[in-house]
Motif scaffolding. Sequence first.
Motif, PDB file in Angstrom:
ATOM      1  N   PRO A   1      84.900  -0.536  47.618  1.00 16.53           N
ATOM      2  CA  PRO A   1      84.876   0.897  47.319  1.00 16.53           C
ATOM      3  C   PRO A   1      85.589   1.218  46.006  1.00 16.53           C
ATOM      4  O   PRO A   1      86.399   0.423  45.520  1.00 16.53           O
ATOM      5  CB  PRO A   1      85.644   1.519  48.496  1.00 16.53           C
ATOM      6  CG  PRO A   1      85.778   0.457  49.517  1.00 16.53           C
ATOM      7  CD  PRO A   1      85.613  -0.843  48.851  1.00 16.53           C
TER       8      PRO A   1
ATOM      9  N   THR B   1      88.562  -3.344  38.745  1.00  9.70           N
ATOM     10  CA  THR B   1      88.809  -3.330  37.297  1.00  9.70           C
ATOM     11  C   THR B   1      90.208  -3.858  36.995  1.00  9.70           C
ATOM     12  O   THR B   1      90.437  -4.550  35.997  1.00  9.70           O
ATOM     13  CB  THR B   1      88.628  -1.894  36.748  1.00  9.70           C
ATOM     14  OG1 THR B   1      87.290  -1.470  37.026  1.00  9.70           O
ATOM     15  CG2 THR B   1      88.859  -1.839  35.254  1.00  9.70           C
ATOM     16  N   THR B   2      91.142  -3.547  37.877  1.00  4.78           N
ATOM     17  CA  THR B   2      92.509  -4.027  37.713  1.00  4.78           C
ATOM     18  C   THR B   2      92.544  -5.561  37.656  1.00  4.78           C
ATOM     19  O   THR B   2      93.309  -6.139  36.883  1.00  4.78           O
ATOM     20  CB  THR B   2      93.383  -3.503  38.872  1.00  4.78           C
ATOM     21  OG1 THR B   2      93.287  -2.077  38.906  1.00  4.78           O
ATOM     22  CG2 THR B   2      94.817  -3.921  38.721  1.00  4.78           C
TER      23      THR B   2
ATOM     24  N   HIS C   1      78.519  -1.925  41.798  1.00  8.03           N
ATOM     25  CA  HIS C   1      78.370  -1.076  42.975  1.00  8.03           C
ATOM     26  C   HIS C   1      76.968  -1.236  43.549  1.00  8.03           C
ATOM     27  O   HIS C   1      76.776  -1.164  44.753  1.00  8.03           O
ATOM     28  CB  HIS C   1      78.627   0.389  42.622  1.00  8.03           C
ATOM     29  CG  HIS C   1      80.078   0.715  42.525  1.00  8.03           C
ATOM     30  ND1 HIS C   1      80.938   0.565  43.578  1.00  8.03           N
ATOM     31  CD2 HIS C   1      80.832   1.171  41.495  1.00  8.03           C
ATOM     32  CE1 HIS C   1      82.157   0.916  43.214  1.00  8.03           C
ATOM     33  NE2 HIS C   1      82.121   1.279  41.941  1.00  8.03           N
TER      34      HIS C   1
ATOM     35  N   GLY D   1      88.204   2.427  43.501  1.00  7.37           N
ATOM     36  CA  GLY D   1      89.662   2.441  43.630  1.00  7.37           C
ATOM     37  C   GLY D   1      90.221   1.234  44.353  1.00  7.37           C
ATOM     38  O   GLY D   1      91.425   1.139  44.577  1.00  7.37           O
TER      39      GLY D   1
ATOM     40  N   GLY E   1      90.526  -1.730  43.252  1.00  9.06           N
ATOM     41  CA  GLY E   1      91.323  -2.563  42.358  1.00  9.06           C
ATOM     42  C   GLY E   1      90.507  -3.602  41.619  1.00  9.06           C
ATOM     43  O   GLY E   1      91.054  -4.558  41.068  1.00  9.06           O
TER      44      GLY E   1
ATOM     45  N   TYR F   1     100.474   0.056  38.811  1.00  9.85           N
ATOM     46  CA  TYR F   1     100.616   0.629  37.461  1.00  9.85           C
ATOM     47  C   TYR F   1     101.956   1.329  37.323  1.00  9.85           C
ATOM     48  O   TYR F   1     102.608   1.246  36.306  1.00  9.85           O
ATOM     49  CB  TYR F   1      99.473   1.601  37.165  1.00  9.85           C
ATOM     50  CG  TYR F   1      98.154   0.891  36.985  1.00  9.85           C
ATOM     51  CD1 TYR F   1      97.807   0.364  35.741  1.00  9.85           C
ATOM     52  CD2 TYR F   1      97.277   0.732  38.047  1.00  9.85           C
ATOM     53  CE1 TYR F   1      96.609  -0.293  35.572  1.00  9.85           C
ATOM     54  CE2 TYR F   1      96.072   0.081  37.881  1.00  9.85           C
ATOM     55  CZ  TYR F   1      95.743  -0.436  36.643  1.00  9.85           C
ATOM     56  OH  TYR F   1      94.562  -1.087  36.471  1.00  9.85           O
TER      57      TYR F   1
END
Length: 581
Positions: free
Chosen positions: A371, A377-378, A530, A373, A375, A347
């Motif tokens: 986990p 959603t990225t 998750h 963070g 990535g 980003y």
Amino acid sequence: MTNGTLLRWIWRDYLRPHLPTLAVALVLMTIEGGTQGALSYLIQPMFDKVFVGGSASAVVWVALAVSAVFILRASASFGQRVLMAMAGERVVAAMQRDLLAHLMMLELGFHHGQSPGALIERVRGDTTTLRALWSSMLSALGRDIVALISLLGVAISIDWRWTLIAVAGAPILVLPIVRLQKVVRRTSRAGRETASRITTRLDEIFHGISTIQLTGTERREGARFGTDLNHYVRAQIRAEAGSAGIPAMMDIVAAIGFAGVLVYGGFQIIRGEKTVGEFMSFFTAIALVFEPLRRLGAVSGAWQVARASLERIRGLFDVRPGIVTPASPAPLPRMLGIEMDAVHFGYGSDPVLHGLSFTAEAGKTTALVGPSGAGKTTVFSLLTRLADPQGGAVRIGGQDIRTLDLRGLRGLFSVVSQDTALFDETIRDNILLGQEGVSAARLDEVLDAAHIRDFVAGLPQGLDTPAGPRGSGLSGGQRQRVAIARALLRDAPILLLDEATSALDAASETHVQAALARLQKGRTTLVIAHRLSTIRDADKIVVMERGRVVDQGTHEELIARSGLYAELYRLQFRTEGATAT
Ligand SMILES: Nc1ncnc2c1ncn2[C@@H]1O[C@H](COP(=O)(O)OP(=O)(O)OP(=O)(O)O)[C@@H](O)[C@H]1O
Ligand SMILES: [Mg+2]
């Protein structure tokens, strides 16, 4: 940015369409300005013929002429102001419309770097300074310059030496005015920046009101707001003082000129070289000259203030959208398999994805786990081109998505994202999002599948209940179901589900999962979850950690390999098992 660049841009893009209106307004201003000269001109016969000469017939025509001039001035001034408001308001509205359209084209990277409050302030606040500029600048051009010329004409026609004495001090003003302008520009710029900060703060406070109340930080927020306000007030006062300083200096110079003429002309009248009427006429003309002159002086201040805003607006327009449809887009692919090929992305300067590669087969369900963070959603943002990768490629049906039409590409996806935005309209409108011609039967089917019907039934106006600002009238799980309904209704060939049922209770989740499973049949689907129990049946599970794929396979294969996935699964199984017993 130079004055010329800014003025040319404003003229070409915003003023020219209003040329007829502006032209008429300008003519009316000229008339209004000319009446000033006419009035001062009429003073002479008033004194010399009526008061001194005692002519009865002159009384009548001078009175008539004065009334006519006043009526003319009143009508011209009225018409001019209405026309100016018409053009001014429309120009401001057009600029706001253009700015919003432009901002909506800019990518995620831009918007993440900007606070919504600051953007709101630019769209709403900065554009309005343009309105103030209008009236002062254009009326200066029309009315004030003409008034100045006609009044000076009258003055010169009476005595050019007097006129020269009256304006002798003017050159002294040049240097201080130039310096003052710089001050005004600087403080206006600071003022606009503070205004942005203030709107940002308010936006954050009202968005986070419950957090503020729960953490008891009202005073802290109040104090921060107060500090910003103080800065703003100081900047505004300085800018105003600077703007007001210019006409004030003109007044002082005027006073000196006045005194000079009074002494010089006074003796000429005593000696009988000039008439009282001439002197009064001149005096009126010069007295009237200072009003337009002060206003012209104020224009330079107004321009400096507006310029600070215009530069900020222009700065936004100059940001070119980085994510656009290519000049000749390739046709949309038919087979919709997805491929991430050695994708690098960050980003800011920090990389988030490090050479990420995986494929998701057409018509199959692929799950992304890992986990927080990691990535995940990225990956969805890159697939839908909310952002573009810095290295590697994203392909759909073998086509690099950067070669496709942007709207067409986004039309391929139904997305339920982690934080879907709801709007301040009815639940129905929130689901339809402007789609027309959706049959009642189809809507019913969607409401059923997204498990919306039961909670909507309890609402006073049912489906037509307003969702509140940003959907605040609904619970987290209800908002999520609205998001799912949107995706179901959209019925696009690729389904992206990012924690789509994370906020639902167990009963709703089971129901919605079944509906989603029906929808997934035959569609390329990517699921982020998750809760691993929801993706056990996926055709493929891709395990991500810190921006890399660390493993992939079916549930059974991954469990057998006892890697990260098996560990995550065991942890969840243990806690879920523990709560169950
Ligand atoms: N707008 C952003 N600006 C800067 N960094 C961001 C932004 N969004 C995400 N990141 C960073 O990118 C990394 C990956 O974020 P991402 O949202 O893709 O994670 P995720 O796997 O979806 O996590 P989660 O399971 O918590 O949703 C995170 O370390 C985060 O700090
Ligand atoms: Mg996420």
